[in-house]
Design an enzyme around this catalytic site. Structure first.
Site, short mmCIF file in Angstrom:
data_model
loop_
_atom_site.label_atom_id
_atom_site.label_comp_id
_atom_site.label_asym_id
_atom_site.label_seq_id
_atom_site.Cartn_x
_atom_site.Cartn_y
_atom_site.Cartn_z
N GLU A 71 -4.27 -0.91 8.54
CA GLU A 71 -5.47 -1.02 7.69
C GLU A 71 -6.63 -1.64 8.47
O GLU A 71 -7.27 -2.61 8.04
CB GLU A 71 -5.15 -1.84 6.44
N GLU A 130 1.87 3.81 2.84
CA GLU A 130 1.93 2.79 1.79
C GLU A 130 1.42 3.37 0.48
O GLU A 130 0.42 4.08 0.49
CB GLU A 130 1.07 1.56 2.12
C1 BGP Z 1 -1.80 -3.54 2.24
C2 BGP Z 1 -0.99 -4.07 3.40
C3 BGP Z 1 0.43 -4.36 3.12
C4 BGP Z 1 0.71 -4.77 1.68
C5 BGP Z 1 -0.07 -3.97 0.67
C6 BGP Z 1 0.07 -4.50 -0.75
O1 BGP Z 1 -3.06 -4.11 2.37
O2 BGP Z 1 -1.02 -3.11 4.46
O3 BGP Z 1 0.81 -5.35 4.05
O4 BGP Z 1 0.53 -6.11 1.54
O5 BGP Z 1 -1.44 -3.94 0.96
O6 BGP Z 1 -0.89 -5.50 -0.98
P1 BGP Z 1 -0.43 -6.91 -1.52
O7 BGP Z 1 0.74 -7.32 -0.71
O8 BGP Z 1 -1.63 -7.79 -1.35
O9 BGP Z 1 -0.07 -6.69 -2.98
#
Ligand code: BGP
Length: 473
Positions: free
Chosen positions: A178, A371
């Protein structure tokens, strides 16, 4: 092709990141990472980024869910679901504890040898992110993170060691997770996790923006150098970019809203433009020139960018956002047509089909959805069962759109790895209660629990989805 229309070798798996599940924050010679100095937060309560580890603070990533000692059990559960791939990251500080050493840490290299061997034991292909919010804290405190051009060489050295060590055990790679989150340079968490930029002196917006764009330039140069070198080490490597794709919908048919959405999409996705095209988009070159940004770019950098373009577009999709013109700027507004999660993330399956179309048309490269998922509270019933229909509904609706994009829109999609396939520490809030997993882990936000793993209803649902290659949702 199978009944669903997905390729017979479609990659089905799940995604995690070292700092969010491994724990073992000092095990095997591991050094302190930026994730290790982030305290627990909550919804609307930002995590603190402390200067080193401070007594009395709660750092949930230190022990996470202890994948470091449970990885054989966890990978066996992934295999039971039928995974043929598994996305995680290599913690940079297991390999180079401070980040600027000449020699790598053998114990750290050995740990990932063992993890990848366990994956291959079940026919599971590792999909590996090199930098997933885990850069060495030493590089943050002594070099200022990615604001220092020297960090390019440290990252490329890290990448080279990993590519050579895992030359025959990992085929799919991504460089920076990201990388485009830092578009929102006023958000301390986003610039710290993307670029190790920590602001402790009330730096104003202009200073923050200038540092973010210069740091981002060094990162895309480092990414390109790594891609080129990776292909020299193993021509079969598939090395991708990794962006968060959040569509920015215009709030109305007003031309000003349409234009601001277009401009902010350009502002949000120039990182992958550079990684896919090998050059900056003209709109960003114009913006940099107008505002005196990214002053340190060399002719050699531009050649490096051209020679290190990626093989595929990896991206995360959770939700869309809606944007309206606000004078000379913009504002994010609610989308009244969409429901939201408890953590206020809109739920928009069609947005995933939009994302696949947009990315296909822009880059003409294969893609992986690395993701996707719903963070939600889960309840363990008296009999130990965990019913999560809301998670199944979210994933089903998104997989349906993914399959339409393949069958009706012709997008080239290699695989799908929903986020947090096992409960882990939320990146944004540091919570365990914001659960994504098909597998429940007994640990709460305060760190209580015995880390027992339990299959949720969604575990069995996803097992069936994989068994039918997406035909039975
Ligand atoms: C993205 C990241 C992941 C994961 C996901 C879910 O930004 O790549 O690492 O964290 O978000 O977000 P969160 O964990 O804040 O719910």
């Amino acid at each position: 092709m199978s009944k669903s229309g997905l390729a017979a070798d479609f990659l089905w798996g799940g995604a995690v990141a070292a700092h969010q599940l491994e724990g073992g924050w000092q095990a095997g010679g591991k050094g302190l990472s930026i994730a290790d100095v982030m305290t627990a937060g909550a919804n609307k309560v930002p995590r603190k980024i402390t200067d080193g580890v401070q007594a009395g603070e709660n750092y949930p990533n230190h022990s996470a869910i202890d994948f470091y000692h449970h990885y054989k059990e966890d990978i066996k559960l992934f295999a039971e679901m039928g995974f043929n791939c598994f996305r995680t990251s290599i913690a940079w500080t297991r390999i180079f504890p401070n980040g600027d050493e000449a020699e790598p840490n053998e114990a750290g290299l050995k740990f990932y040898d063992d993890v990848f061997a366990e994956c291959h034991k079940y026919g599971i292909e590792p999909v590996i992110t090199l930098s997933h919010f885990e850069m060495p804290y030493h590089l943050v405190s002594e070099y200022g993170g990615w604001r220092d051009r020297r960090v390019i060489d440290f990252f490329v050295h890290f990448a080279e060691v990993c590519f050579k060590r895992y030359r025959n055990s990992v085929k799919y790679w991504m460089t920076f997770n990201e990388i485009n989150n830092q578009m929102d340079y006023m958000n301390d968490f986003l610039v710290a996790t993307d670029s190790g930029l920590v602001f402790r002196n009330n730096e104003d917006a202009a200073t923050r923006e200038a540092l973010m764009y210069q740091a981002s330039h060094y990162e895309v140069v480092a990414s390109a150098l790594a891609v080129k070198m990776g292909h020299q080490i193993n021509p079969d490597f598939k090395i991708g970019s990794m962006i968060n794709f959040t569509p920015l919908y215009p709030a109305s048919a007003k031309p000003a809203d349409i234009l601001v959405a277009e401009k902010m999409m350009q502002r949000r996705y120039w990182w992958s433009d550079v990684q896919a095209w090998g050059r900056y988009p003209v709109g960003m070159e114009a913006y940099f020139k107008q505002h005196g940004l990214r002053p340190d770019i060399t002719a050699e950098d531009r050649i490096v960018l051209q020679e290190g373009t990626v093989d595929y577009i990896g991206f995360s999709y959770y939700n869309s956002m809606t944007i309206a013109a606000d004078g000379a700027s913009f504002k994010i507004v609610a989308n009244p047509t969409l429901e939201t999660s408890e953590w206020d993330w809109p739920i928009d399956p069609l947005g995933l089909r939009y994302a696949l179309n947009w990315l296909q048309d822009r880059y003409h490269l294969p893609m992986m959805i690395v993701e996707n998922g719903l963070g939600a509270r889960d309840k363990v019933e008296a009999d130990g069962s965990i019913h999560d229909p809301y998670r199944i509904d979210y994933l089903r609706a998104h997989i349906e759109q993914m399959i339409k994009a393949v069958n009706e829109d012709g997008v080239e999609l290699w695989g799908y790895t929903p986020w947090g396939c096992i409960d882990l520490v939320s990146a944004g809030t540091g919570q365990m209660s914001k659960r994504y997993g098909f597998i429940y882990v007994d640990k709460d936000d305060e760190g209580n629990g015995i880390l027992a793993r339990s299959r949720k209803d969604s575990f069995y649902w996803y097992q069936k989805v994989i068994q039918t290659n997406g035909a039975d949702l």
